[in-house]
Design a protein around this motif. Structure first.
Motif, mmCIF file in Angstrom:
data_model
loop_
_atom_site.group_PDB
_atom_site.id
_atom_site.type_symbol
_atom_site.label_atom_id
_atom_site.label_comp_id
_atom_site.label_asym_id
_atom_site.label_seq_id
_atom_site.Cartn_x
_atom_site.Cartn_y
_atom_site.Cartn_z
ATOM 1 N N ARG A 150 0.847 -1.183 0.000
ATOM 2 C CA ARG A 150 0.000 0.000 0.000
ATOM 3 C C ARG A 150 0.886 1.239 0.000
ATOM 4 O O ARG A 150 2.092 1.162 0.230
ATOM 5 C CB ARG A 150 -0.945 -0.013 1.201
ATOM 6 N N ASP A 193 -3.804 4.382 2.361
ATOM 7 C CA ASP A 193 -4.265 2.991 2.367
ATOM 8 C C ASP A 193 -4.493 2.429 0.961
ATOM 9 O O ASP A 193 -4.842 1.260 0.807
ATOM 10 C CB ASP A 193 -5.568 2.861 3.162
ATOM 11 N N ALA A 194 -4.297 3.267 -0.045
ATOM 12 C CA ALA A 194 -4.539 2.817 -1.420
ATOM 13 C C ALA A 194 -3.476 1.800 -1.849
ATOM 14 O O ALA A 194 -2.292 1.973 -1.557
ATOM 15 C CB ALA A 194 -4.526 4.008 -2.372
ATOM 16 N N PRO A 195 -3.848 0.735 -2.552
ATOM 17 C CA PRO A 195 -2.852 -0.205 -3.097
ATOM 18 C C PRO A 195 -2.026 0.491 -4.184
ATOM 19 O O PRO A 195 -2.579 1.228 -5.009
ATOM 20 C CB PRO A 195 -3.709 -1.325 -3.697
#
Length: 445
Positions: A150, A193-195
């Protein structure tokens, strides 16, 4: 930049000896390593060595790498054993790949004994590919992250090396298989938190390591990114190619083609030792002599008609020159097209028809112009008609052989850029003289 380099070279050359070092050190601070390398190459060998020794240690090796191989070797030969060890120990795998093809084996082995194990491993990986494949020159130091991370984890890993300014990150799985390309700046404003995979360009294909240098350079030239990934046959990431490297390859290919036409190599030193340079050039002069003899033999076959009509001797250079220029135009076009893989069995016939059509139109046009001028000059319509016919035949022949000669040379594993112009000149001279003097023999004697 070119103007700055020219001014620096002029200033250094004109300055008293005691001021040259100061001017050169000032240039070192203002210009990049490539420019410094060009300045050194412009100096006689003794002065070149002296100026290089005045470089800071941080720049000295990088400048050597930027230099052409013959000029680089002129400096390496002058180094003491201690100096050579110091230089070789500062090489990385990319430098050694650049140097290795032009250095004696004992120096390469000495370098391998001095650099660290990681660089040796990368050097060995590069040597799995030949010098015509991009895998050999792939930049192996790059940012690689697991595709499952992430953003917060990626930023943490990147922050550990603040000196690294790579604009591109490559995402791989645990086996090193390439998945996507990610522009580094996209991480900065993304949710933590984004991949990382969601931010990456999964449509960006990787280059195959066995791809030719020019093909790879063309692709990076038109790419959206400053760097493109390079993978092996198993799609595992092995390195990258940057715009800078791509442009360097294109420049070197252009220089190689340009120098080859004169029988010289791209690495030729401006101030190479006189005897060494004379030996290299003597071979090419000998080859040209042989081809010139063929043209002279052709002229000798028509000695009688030349002695009877002096105008023929005056006009012969025009026939040869027009054929040579027309042929060189087609030859240059073909060499470029072949380098870009634009010529194949499927379009060869169409290409021949097109070039012969161009040759026919130009042949007719200039045959009329030259025939008219020659007829008026020597007050002889017959002379005008003879040279007009010869010009037309020679220009069409030049166009035809301008296509065929590089194709045949390529099939014979010979460099068309090196041998093409010599063979073509011989063909156009022989055909032109034979058409001109043969026609004159039939119509005048």
């Amino acid at each position: 930049m070119e103007q700055d380099i020219s001014q620096v070279i002029s200033q250094i050359s004109a300055a008293p000896l005691e001021q040259q070092d100061a001017l050169f050190n000032l240039a070192e601070k203002e210009l990049d390593d490539g420019a410094i390398a060009l300045i050194l190459e412009s100096q006689p060998i003794e002065k070149r060595i002296h100026l290089w020794r005045s470089l800071s240690l941080n720049h000295s090796v990088d400048v050597l790498t930027e230099m052409r191989s013959d000029a680089r070797y002129s400096i390496i030969q002058s180094l003491s054993s201690i100096e050579l060890d110091l230089v070789l120990s500062r090489l990385d795998n990319a430098d050694l790949i650049e140097w290795a093809d032009y250095l004696p084996d004992e120096i390469v082995q000495k370098a391998l004994s001095l650099i660290d194990e990681q660089e040796i491993e990368l050097y060995d990986q590069a040597n799995e590919y030949n010098d015509e494949e991009i895998g050999r020159y792939a930049e192996r130091k790059m940012w690689v992250l697991a595709k499952s991370l992430r953003v917060r984890h990626a930023l943490r890993l990147i922050s550990r090396d603040p000196s690294n300014t790579q604009p591109t990150i490559y995402l791989v799985d645990k086996h090193g298989t390439y998945y996507a390309t990610l522009a580094t700046h996209k991480l900065l404003n993304a949710p933590l938190d984004a991949p990382v995979l969601s931010l990456a360009d999964q449509e960006q294909p990787a280059l195959q390591a066995d791809l030719g240098l020019l093909e790879a350079s063309e692709l990076i030239e038109h790419a959206e990114y400053d760097c493109l990934p390079i993978v092996n046959e198993h799609n595992r990431l092995i390195g990258q190619i940057s715009v800078r490297l791509g442009m360097s390859i294109i420049r070197e290919e252009y220089e190689t083609t340009l120098m080859a036409r004169a029988g010289l190599s791209e690495s030729e030193d401006l101030f190479a030792p006189v005897i060494d340079s004379a030996k290299k050039r003597a071979v090419w002069l000998g080859i040209n002599l042989v081809t010139a003899i063929f043209a002279s033999i052709t002229i000798g076959l028509f000695e009688d008609v030349i002695s009877e009509v002096v105008a023929l001797a005056v006009l012969m250079p025009i026939v040869a020159s027009m054929g040579g220029i027309a042929g060189s135009q087609t030859l240059t076009l073909m060499i470029r097209a072949m380098a870009l893989n634009q010529v194949s069995a499927g379009n060869l016939i169409s290409l021949i028809k097109n070039e012969c059509g161009i040759g026919a139109l130009n042949g007719l046009l200039w045959a009329l112009v030259i025939g008219l001028l020659a007829g008026l000059w020597f007050q002889s319509p017959m002379i005008g008609a003879i040279i007009a016919l010869a010009i037309c035949i020679n220009i069409i022949t030049a166009a035809l052989f301008g296509v065929l000669i590089p194709m045949v040379l390529d099939k014979l594993k010979l460099d068309p850029a090196l041998a093409g112009s010599v063979v073509l000149t011989t063909v156009t001279d022989v055909v032109g003289f034979f058409a001109f003097l043969g026609t004159a023999t039939m119509l005048i004697l």
